[in-house]
Design a protein around this motif. Sequence first.
Motif, PDB file in Angstrom:
ATOM      1  N   SER A 262       0.817  -1.217   0.000  1.00 54.56           N
ATOM      2  CA  SER A 262       0.000   0.000   0.000  1.00 54.56           C
ATOM      3  C   SER A 262       0.847   1.260   0.000  1.00 54.56           C
ATOM      4  N   LEU A 263       2.111   1.154   0.348  1.00 53.52           N
ATOM      5  CA  LEU A 263       2.945   2.342   0.533  1.00 53.52           C
ATOM      6  C   LEU A 263       3.083   3.162  -0.742  1.00 53.52           C
ATOM      7  N   ILE A 304      -9.889   9.866  -5.006  1.00 55.21           N
ATOM      8  CA  ILE A 304     -10.348   8.618  -4.397  1.00 55.21           C
ATOM      9  C   ILE A 304     -11.026   7.735  -5.438  1.00 55.21           C
ATOM     10  N   ALA A 305     -11.875   8.346  -6.261  1.00 51.86           N
ATOM     11  CA  ALA A 305     -12.643   7.572  -7.230  1.00 51.86           C
ATOM     12  C   ALA A 305     -11.746   6.789  -8.178  1.00 51.86           C
ATOM     13  N   SER A 306     -10.583   7.347  -8.519  1.00 52.67           N
ATOM     14  CA  SER A 306      -9.683   6.654  -9.440  1.00 52.67           C
ATOM     15  C   SER A 306      -8.719   5.724  -8.720  1.00 52.67           C
ATOM     16  N   VAL A 307      -8.304   6.107  -7.509  1.00 57.77           N
ATOM     17  CA  VAL A 307      -7.288   5.326  -6.800  1.00 57.77           C
ATOM     18  C   VAL A 307      -7.851   4.021  -6.254  1.00 57.77           C
ATOM     19  N   VAL A 308      -9.126   4.014  -5.842  1.00 60.69           N
ATOM     20  CA  VAL A 308      -9.716   2.784  -5.290  1.00 60.69           C
ATOM     21  C   VAL A 308      -9.641   1.663  -6.315  1.00 60.69           C
ATOM     22  N   ASN A 309      -9.899   1.971  -7.567  1.00 60.48           N
ATOM     23  CA  ASN A 309      -9.805   0.959  -8.619  1.00 60.48           C
ATOM     24  C   ASN A 309      -8.384   0.463  -8.830  1.00 60.48           C
ATOM     25  N   VAL A 312      -7.677  -2.566  -6.541  1.00 63.49           N
ATOM     26  CA  VAL A 312      -8.576  -3.676  -6.877  1.00 63.49           C
ATOM     27  C   VAL A 312      -8.141  -4.337  -8.182  1.00 63.49           C
ATOM     28  N   LEU A 313      -7.896  -3.523  -9.217  1.00 60.96           N
ATOM     29  CA  LEU A 313      -7.513  -4.078 -10.512  1.00 60.96           C
ATOM     30  C   LEU A 313      -6.111  -4.675 -10.471  1.00 60.96           C
ATOM     31  N   ALA A 314      -5.217  -4.089  -9.681  1.00 59.72           N
ATOM     32  CA  ALA A 314      -3.863  -4.637  -9.582  1.00 59.72           C
ATOM     33  C   ALA A 314      -3.883  -6.036  -8.981  1.00 59.72           C
ATOM     34  N   TYR A 315      -4.622  -6.215  -7.887  1.00 58.36           N
ATOM     35  CA  TYR A 315      -4.693  -7.525  -7.254  1.00 58.36           C
ATOM     36  C   TYR A 315      -5.494  -8.512  -8.101  1.00 58.36           C
ATOM     37  N   ALA A 316      -6.550  -8.028  -8.766  1.00 57.44           N
ATOM     38  CA  ALA A 316      -7.336  -8.918  -9.629  1.00 57.44           C
ATOM     39  C   ALA A 316      -6.491  -9.403 -10.805  1.00 57.44           C
ATOM     40  N   GLU A 344      -7.592 -13.797   1.117  1.00 56.81           N
ATOM     41  CA  GLU A 344      -6.387 -13.001   1.348  1.00 56.81           C
ATOM     42  C   GLU A 344      -6.356 -11.775   0.441  1.00 56.81           C
ATOM     43  N   GLU A 345      -6.658 -11.971  -0.840  1.00 54.73           N
ATOM     44  CA  GLU A 345      -6.634 -10.854  -1.780  1.00 54.73           C
ATOM     45  C   GLU A 345      -7.739  -9.849  -1.465  1.00 54.73           C
ATOM     46  N   ILE A 346      -8.898 -10.340  -1.022  1.00 55.48           N
ATOM     47  CA  ILE A 346      -9.990  -9.429  -0.667  1.00 55.48           C
ATOM     48  C   ILE A 346      -9.593  -8.559   0.527  1.00 55.48           C
ATOM     49  N   VAL A 347      -9.051  -9.202   1.564  1.00 57.63           N
ATOM     50  CA  VAL A 347      -8.615  -8.443   2.744  1.00 57.63           C
ATOM     51  C   VAL A 347      -7.503  -7.470   2.361  1.00 57.63           C
ATOM     52  N   ARG A 348      -6.554  -7.928   1.561  1.00 59.25           N
ATOM     53  CA  ARG A 348      -5.452  -7.076   1.135  1.00 59.25           C
ATOM     54  C   ARG A 348      -5.982  -5.840   0.380  1.00 59.25           C
ATOM     55  N   THR A 349      -6.923  -6.070  -0.522  1.00 58.07           N
ATOM     56  CA  THR A 349      -7.455  -4.989  -1.341  1.00 58.07           C
ATOM     57  C   THR A 349      -8.275  -4.012  -0.516  1.00 58.07           C
ATOM     58  N   LEU A 350      -9.198  -4.529   0.301  1.00 58.52           N
ATOM     59  CA  LEU A 350     -10.098  -3.653   1.034  1.00 58.52           C
ATOM     60  C   LEU A 350      -9.378  -2.880   2.132  1.00 58.52           C
ATOM     61  N   VAL A 351      -8.462  -3.533   2.843  1.00 60.79           N
ATOM     62  CA  VAL A 351      -7.716  -2.831   3.892  1.00 60.79           C
ATOM     63  C   VAL A 351      -6.847  -1.734   3.272  1.00 60.79           C
ATOM     64  N   GLY A 352      -6.158  -2.062   2.177  1.00 61.69           N
ATOM     65  CA  GLY A 352      -5.348  -1.043   1.509  1.00 61.69           C
ATOM     66  C   GLY A 352      -6.193   0.098   0.982  1.00 61.69           C
ATOM     67  N   SER A 353      -7.367  -0.202   0.448  1.00 62.01           N
ATOM     68  CA  SER A 353      -8.240   0.850  -0.091  1.00 62.01           C
ATOM     69  C   SER A 353      -8.789   1.735   1.018  1.00 62.01           C
TER      70      SER A 353
END
Length: 420
Positions: A262-263, A304-309, A312-316, A344-353
């Motif tokens: 996330s850094l 925010i609107a662009s960064v949240v994706n 998500v798309l990187a991990y997907a 794991e990927e869901i937690v990683r994505t949502l926590v980072g977002s």
Amino acid sequence: MLVGLVVLWPGGAPAHERTGVGFDRQTQQATVTKVVKVSCASVNASGDTPTGDTSTAEGSSAQQQASGSCKRATIRVDTGNDKGRTFTEIVQPDQSRQLDQGEKVVVAYEPSAPKDLQYSVTDVNRRIPMGVLAIIFAVAVVVVGRLRGVMALVALAISFLVLNFFVLPAILQGSNPLVVAVVGASAIMLIALYLCHGLSARTSVAVLGTLISLLLIGILGSLFIDWAALTGNTDDNTGLIHGLYPSIDMSGLLLAGIIIGSLGVLDDVTVTQTSAVWELHEANPSMGWRGLYRAGIRIGRDHIASVVNTLVLAYAGAALPLLLLFSIAQSSVGAVANSELVAEEIVRTLVGSIGLVASVPVTTALAALVVAADRPGPGTASVPAQETTPAPPTAPTAAVAAAAAGPAQGRGGRGRRRKR
């Protein structure tokens, strides 16, 4: 951060006896010197001719191997103690990696195996294309970014050094992965931000916003990794790490990966928000911190609107083969999300977002408070008049000035016009 580096400094990765499994193998560089076509049956590549159901994938593959044309490749070892030694390898027709004459490859060496079987091809040597791509990237960054591009490349190199000489060896030595990740990420962040953007109040605000957001990501990540009972040991690579170093906390390693991953995006968000608030202040120095915060948060919402994706798309994209397997198996969405690999990927994505979203108001508020201290007070002397009458502003310039001054003047008369 400095205390953490001193206390946790590992002094190198601990040695271990090679297992010969996965990446834990001795490898050498080699070249394919000769490739000839042979009958698969003549070299018994597939064993006995299959007599079972050839409608299955396994039966069809065995049938092709039995009746098809294979390749006999001669490979020469180019590095190591056995430099110049050659061996042969049979390439079956359905293998995904086909060897060609003159191709550079990577071979694995197993000293305990019989002499004829000590070497085997494991991969293709991609050093040249990867090196060319890295050079193109560096040239593009320097041409567009100029001095800041050079500083960004230096910061990138230092980040890799911190990862290779501190983060990874310290985790292998048995230190707490979460603490190591926080210290290492802080070092990377401080070096990268101050090196690229200079030692200033603006950069310091971005650093503070990033640290607060990382703290939030660490707390949420730790809470939900424990709650969801995620072990962090989900594939062959993590299983091999756990087998070689049983003392490593694999769930802590998962949390460390979330923080470091996330850094990079956090740096982008915090620096952009801080710069936006500073530019708003430059456009209208009389605007108070509330006005700066409101204007900055409007910019942040678009960010925010662009960064949240982004996450998500990187991990997907990284987990796309896994998602394809679930699609082939026709598993339900609930079953897919419940599996540890996907969870794991869901937690990683949502926590980072969540950390990214929180960084916008936090950094904007800090920047507004800091930069508002430079607001001209009531007793400030007006700017002396010019000796020559300035030309009237053009329409675009007047519009920009009105837009910058408008919000401040419309709030109870807090803002005031500065005399020319």
